[in-house]
Scaffold this motif. Sequence first.
Motif: not given
Length: 259
Positions: A29-34, A41-46
């Motif tokens: 999810x982080x990779x696709x958002x980035x 991307x950072x918001x998804x990870x957090x």
Amino acid sequence: MALAAAAGNQLLPVTPLLGVVAAVLLAAAVAVAGWGLLGHGHAVLRAGLRAAAQLAAVALVITWVVGSLWWSALFVLLMFAVAVRTAGRRLTADPQWVRAAVPIGAGVLPVLGLLLGVGLLPPKGLSVIPVAGILIGGALTATSLAGRRALDELRQRHGEVEAAFALGFEERDARLEICRTAAATSLVPALDQTRTVGLVTLPGAFVGMLLGGASPVQAGAVQLFVLVALLAVESVAVVVVLELVARGLLGASRPGAVG
């Protein structure tokens, strides 16, 4: 027989493999958002890491909390406070973010009070906490989405608001005329979920009751009630947050993004 067998099993086996797969999905999810330059991307990870930490903490305390109605009430109050801060900070960086308590409370409290008052919801932590959590979550989503869309619409169509002032509209009426339609679209997810339940998705309450041994009729009745209650809660939250925005009481200086 199949239903009885399913009730004795977990929906997903809690093993180390489940944790590994969840971590892989979060990384994806982080990779696709980035890759898509979505800016989150950072918001998804957090969000994923916070969810894991928060669920772990809740799992440790929930069995103790539900044993006392007073502790359960405090836990619900904590959920409400977190929802208010989350929604409010999505709308403004000013101290007025606390006013997000008005639309969330206006949606949740009457429904929760009605359920307790007529005896449909037993005054027990094990019943009150999950129902309150569902309702507060729906009100949070509706308040955040409706408020953001209303504010974005007012900012983008500022000239039309000024034109309405020139035509003699009151400030509140002019703003509502511009932002009401956009804010109302925040009800679409709840409407779509209700329209397609059983055909596209099988919501958590329905599946959970089936796995817990309830009959399909009982599970369906409870899920229907949850969906209808959410529609009521979210409709009230949208109307109230629109009123606050139109009167300039909420979201006057919302930043571009709040984590």
